[in-house]
Design a protein around this motif. Structure first.
Motif, PDB file in Angstrom:
ATOM      1  N   UNK A 221       0.828  -1.207   0.000  1.00  0.00           N
ATOM      2  CA  UNK A 221       0.000   0.000   0.000  1.00  0.00           C
ATOM      3  C   UNK A 221       0.864   1.259   0.000  1.00  0.00           C
ATOM      4  N   UNK A 222       1.907   1.282   0.824  1.00  0.00           N
ATOM      5  CA  UNK A 222       2.779   2.449   0.882  1.00  0.00           C
ATOM      6  C   UNK A 222       3.556   2.626  -0.417  1.00  0.00           C
ATOM      7  N   UNK A 223       3.889   1.511  -1.061  1.00  0.00           N
ATOM      8  CA  UNK A 223       4.702   1.577  -2.266  1.00  0.00           C
ATOM      9  C   UNK A 223       3.909   2.033  -3.485  1.00  0.00           C
ATOM     10  N   UNK A 224       2.642   1.626  -3.567  1.00  0.00           N
ATOM     11  CA  UNK A 224       1.867   1.886  -4.781  1.00  0.00           C
ATOM     12  C   UNK A 224       1.023   3.148  -4.720  1.00  0.00           C
ATOM     13  N   UNK A 225       0.697   3.641  -3.554  1.00  0.00           N
ATOM     14  CA  UNK A 225      -0.080   4.867  -3.460  1.00  0.00           C
ATOM     15  C   UNK A 225       0.774   6.072  -3.831  1.00  0.00           C
ATOM     16  N   UNK A 226       0.164   7.172  -4.275  1.00  0.00           N
ATOM     17  CA  UNK A 226       0.925   8.403  -4.512  1.00  0.00           C
ATOM     18  C   UNK A 226       1.664   8.836  -3.254  1.00  0.00           C
ATOM     19  N   UNK A 227       2.782   9.516  -3.411  1.00  0.00           N
ATOM     20  CA  UNK A 227       3.628   9.874  -2.270  1.00  0.00           C
ATOM     21  C   UNK A 227       2.884  10.621  -1.166  1.00  0.00           C
ATOM     22  N   UNK A 228       1.989  11.592  -1.456  1.00  0.00           N
ATOM     23  CA  UNK A 228       1.262  12.254  -0.363  1.00  0.00           C
ATOM     24  C   UNK A 228       0.374  11.286   0.413  1.00  0.00           C
ATOM     25  N   UNK A 229      -0.181  10.307  -0.289  1.00  0.00           N
ATOM     26  CA  UNK A 229      -1.018   9.300   0.376  1.00  0.00           C
ATOM     27  C   UNK A 229      -0.156   8.415   1.267  1.00  0.00           C
ATOM     28  N   UNK A 230       1.018   8.041   0.788  1.00  0.00           N
ATOM     29  CA  UNK A 230       1.925   7.229   1.593  1.00  0.00           C
ATOM     30  C   UNK A 230       2.295   7.942   2.888  1.00  0.00           C
ATOM     31  N   UNK A 231       2.526   9.263   2.800  1.00  0.00           N
ATOM     32  CA  UNK A 231       2.840  10.045   3.999  1.00  0.00           C
ATOM     33  C   UNK A 231       1.681  10.022   4.984  1.00  0.00           C
ATOM     34  N   UNK A 232       0.464  10.131   4.478  1.00  0.00           N
ATOM     35  CA  UNK A 232      -0.717  10.103   5.354  1.00  0.00           C
ATOM     36  C   UNK A 232      -0.903   8.725   5.984  1.00  0.00           C
ATOM     37  N   UNK A 233      -0.694   7.678   5.207  1.00  0.00           N
ATOM     38  CA  UNK A 233      -0.841   6.325   5.739  1.00  0.00           C
ATOM     39  C   UNK A 233       0.156   6.073   6.865  1.00  0.00           C
ATOM     40  N   UNK A 234       1.401   6.456   6.639  1.00  0.00           N
ATOM     41  CA  UNK A 234       2.453   6.155   7.607  1.00  0.00           C
ATOM     42  C   UNK A 234       2.483   7.127   8.772  1.00  0.00           C
ATOM     43  N   UNK A 235       2.391   8.425   8.472  1.00  0.00           N
ATOM     44  CA  UNK A 235       2.567   9.429   9.516  1.00  0.00           C
ATOM     45  C   UNK A 235       1.339   9.710  10.343  1.00  0.00           C
ATOM     46  N   UNK A 236       0.145   9.339   9.847  1.00  0.00           N
ATOM     47  CA  UNK A 236      -1.092   9.679  10.559  1.00  0.00           C
ATOM     48  C   UNK A 236      -1.954   8.457  10.863  1.00  0.00           C
ATOM     49  N   UNK A 237      -2.235   7.635   9.854  1.00  0.00           N
ATOM     50  CA  UNK A 237      -3.181   6.534  10.042  1.00  0.00           C
ATOM     51  C   UNK A 237      -2.693   5.518  11.075  1.00  0.00           C
ATOM     52  N   UNK A 238      -1.427   5.168  11.030  1.00  0.00           N
ATOM     53  CA  UNK A 238      -0.908   4.149  11.946  1.00  0.00           C
ATOM     54  C   UNK A 238      -1.036   4.596  13.398  1.00  0.00           C
ATOM     55  N   UNK A 239      -0.827   5.886  13.656  1.00  0.00           N
ATOM     56  CA  UNK A 239      -0.983   6.407  15.013  1.00  0.00           C
ATOM     57  C   UNK A 239      -2.426   6.280  15.502  1.00  0.00           C
ATOM     58  N   UNK A 240      -3.373   6.543  14.610  1.00  0.00           N
ATOM     59  CA  UNK A 240      -4.781   6.489  14.973  1.00  0.00           C
ATOM     60  C   UNK A 240      -5.178   5.083  15.402  1.00  0.00           C
ATOM     61  N   UNK A 241      -4.640   4.068  14.730  1.00  0.00           N
ATOM     62  CA  UNK A 241      -4.931   2.686  15.109  1.00  0.00           C
ATOM     63  C   UNK A 241      -4.225   2.302  16.410  1.00  0.00           C
ATOM     64  N   UNK A 242      -2.983   2.769  16.581  1.00  0.00           N
ATOM     65  CA  UNK A 242      -2.246   2.450  17.806  1.00  0.00           C
ATOM     66  C   UNK A 242      -2.907   3.066  19.034  1.00  0.00           C
ATOM     67  N   UNK A 243      -3.597   4.176  18.845  1.00  0.00           N
ATOM     68  CA  UNK A 243      -4.310   4.817  19.950  1.00  0.00           C
ATOM     69  C   UNK A 243      -5.327   3.870  20.573  1.00  0.00           C
ATOM     70  N   UNK A 244      -6.043   3.108  19.744  1.00  0.00           N
ATOM     71  CA  UNK A 244      -7.025   2.158  20.269  1.00  0.00           C
ATOM     72  C   UNK A 244      -6.370   1.097  21.144  1.00  0.00           C
ATOM     73  N   UNK A 245      -5.206   0.597  20.718  1.00  0.00           N
ATOM     74  CA  UNK A 245      -4.482  -0.396  21.517  1.00  0.00           C
ATOM     75  C   UNK A 245      -4.127   0.190  22.883  1.00  0.00           C
TER      76      UNK A 245
END
Length: 510
Positions: A232-256
């Motif tokens: 997913x990080x490799x194939x999405x456009x670079x701005x999307x990759x930044x959002x996936x890695x820098x923002x989305x992962x944190x949001x999921x870790x918050x639930x844990x």
């Protein structure tokens, strides 16, 4: 005041998505999304500056607490930087120009779903918010419509949805455990569960937490549930990759992290924390193996995300105010630093016309500004001084040595050294090597000489291409400077904020 800021944070990207979808003009989408990102960032920083204690709104469905606000800050920063970068980067995708209004509508909608997650006080509604981020971002991963992009999008939604299904089962078990104490009907808020936890069945809560950990850990990219993330990080456009890695992962870790506080209150057992630390250590191990042997630029960045999510998991597993402070500091620095790395990867990838590390040489000589910024980011992302990630990782090791899981500190240190060497070795090749490997040249053409000639022609074409414009370099500066400053100076105000997070999370130490 707080309610108005919350409305601004959620409404700005939502309205931007609607406007971009209705007014199908590229420039409208670009600037409406950028304005929404700026409004979201200013409102989030204002919320963080004025936050003093947890607040609930909408009959308890919305919660504003310290850790939620901190996650919002990281998300808003990445959203703003990625929105600036997207204007320059997406204009280079000539073949997708007619679909850019659709891109910005999806991009803003993705941001809207992510800022909703940390605000959700009901554990069921939080699950819905996380699932919405998956549904929206799937279209962004496959936006370029290539065969590999579509395959990555399908893999992303299937793997993550399977994991989220386990998180839903864990959520149901938490509700069941609470119903045995409170009654069959009650508000499924984080505070209600934490208050009832000491009377809840410890075995049931531990089982529920393990399911939640695997479920949300899949979304956060913890190994071995990380298999969607490199594609997913490799194939999405670079701005999307930044959002996936820098923002989305944190949001999921918050639930844990929030479910861990409920489990802690239900039982003094160290099992949940040890399992969480184990997942973190294994994520670092997997990341180290793949980083050393990696051949794709953005896949290299993706496995770095697996590494840093493992670091966050270990920090939450260690527990204690010092470890939580290190985790939150690491979260911010990673969000900024990884955005920088994906921006640099996008610039180099577009200019060289390839994702392959073996086909990229002389980056610094040909692209001085992008090259210098990207190399500094590479040093920073490996946890080297004097950048912020070094300070957060060092603090986390100090905290971990005082816990029953001190063994993990040795694992963390060894694997970070391996990753440092492996990661920067790839940059050594891209910056200072003068020819492509013979094996690569032979695979491209039966003659190594012909393969080398083709590389030289590609490099010449890259040199003749336009340099990255201001839209593509400015967000790299805006990401790197705070990472450097935060490595040299840890503001006292942040310590007080981190103490508030530790207080909001309840029992933070094992």
């Amino acid at each position: 005041m707080t309610a108005a800021l919350i409305v601004a944070i959620v409404a700005a990207p939502t309205l931007a998505a609607i406007v971009s979808a209705l007014i199908r003009m590229r420039h409208v989408g670009e600037y409406v999304n950028l304005i929404a990102a700026l409004v979201c960032l200013v409102a989030t920083l204002s919320l963080a500056a004025t936050h003093d204690r947890p607040h609930e709104f909408l009959n308890g469905y919305v919660l504003v607490d310290a850790i939620g606000v901190w996650t919002l800050v990281c998300t808003a920063l990445v959203y703003f930087l990625a929105s600036v970068y997207a204007i320059g980067y997406m204009r280079l995708l000539v073949e997708e120009r007619e679909r850019l209004p659709q891109f910005y509508a999806l991009f803003a909608a993705f941001a809207a779903t992510m800022v909703c997650g940390p605000l959700m006080n009901n554990i069921g509604v939080y699950w819905i918010a996380i699932e919405l981020t998956t549904l929206v971002s799937t279209f962004l991963v496959g936006f370029e419509k290539g065969q590999e992009a579509i395959e990555a999008a399908w893999k992303y939604i299937i793997v993550v949805s399977a994991g989220i299904s386990l998180a839903l089962l864990g959520t149901v078990l938490f509700y069941w455990a609470g119903s045995l104490v409170i009654g069959p009907t009650y508000d499924m808020t984080w505070g209600t569960l934490r208050h009832a936890a000491p009377r809840m069945n410890p075995a049931l809560t531990q089982m529920a937490f393990l399911l939640v950990l695997v479920g949300y850990g899949t979304k956060a990219g913890l190994a071995p549930m990380h298999t969607w993330l490199p594609d997913a990080h490799s194939e999405g456009p670079a701005p999307v990759s930044a959002m996936l890695s820098g923002a989305l992962l944190n949001t999921a870790m918050l639930g844990v992290a929030r479910f861990l506080t409920v489990t802690d209150a239900a039982s003094p057992s160290m099992l949940p924390r040890t399992v969480l630390v184990g997942f973190g250590a294994f994520s670092l191990f997997v990341a180290a193996l793949f980083i050393v042997r990696q051949r794709g630029i953005k896949r290299l960045m993706a496995y770095s995300s697996v590494e840093h999510m493992g670091v966050l998991a270990m920090g939450f597993g260690f527990g204690g105010p010092l470890a939580i402070a290190a985790v939150l500091y690491h979260m911010l620095n990673h969000s900024l630093n990884k955005s920088l790395m994906f921006f640099g990867a996008g610039n180099v990838m577009r200019l060289f016309g390839t994702k392959e590390i073996d086909e990229i040489r002389g980056v610094w000589a040909r692209f001085p500004v992008t090259g210098a910024l990207w190399l500094a980011g590479a040093v920073a992302i490996t946890g080297a001084p004097p950048f912020g990630l070094f300070l957060s990782e060092f603090t986390m090791m100090r905290a971990g040595l005082a816990t029953p899981n001190a063994w993990a500190v040795i694992v963390l240190l060894v694997l970070l050294i391996v990753i440092f060497i492996g990661f920067l070795n790839h940059f050594r090749q891209m910056y200072f090597a003068t020819s492509i490997p013979a094996a690569k040249a032979d695979s491209d053409d039966d003659s190594g000489k012909d393969g080398q000639l083709r590389y030289t022609a590609a490099a010449t074409l890259a040199t003749q291409s336009a340099q990255p414009n201001l839209w593509m370099t400015l967000p790299m500066w805006l990401a790197l400077l705070p990472v450097l400053i935060l490595g040299l100076w840890w503001p006292q105000e942040l310590w007080r904020f981190f103490e508030a997070v530790a207080s909001d999370l309840g029992r933070s130490a094992p």
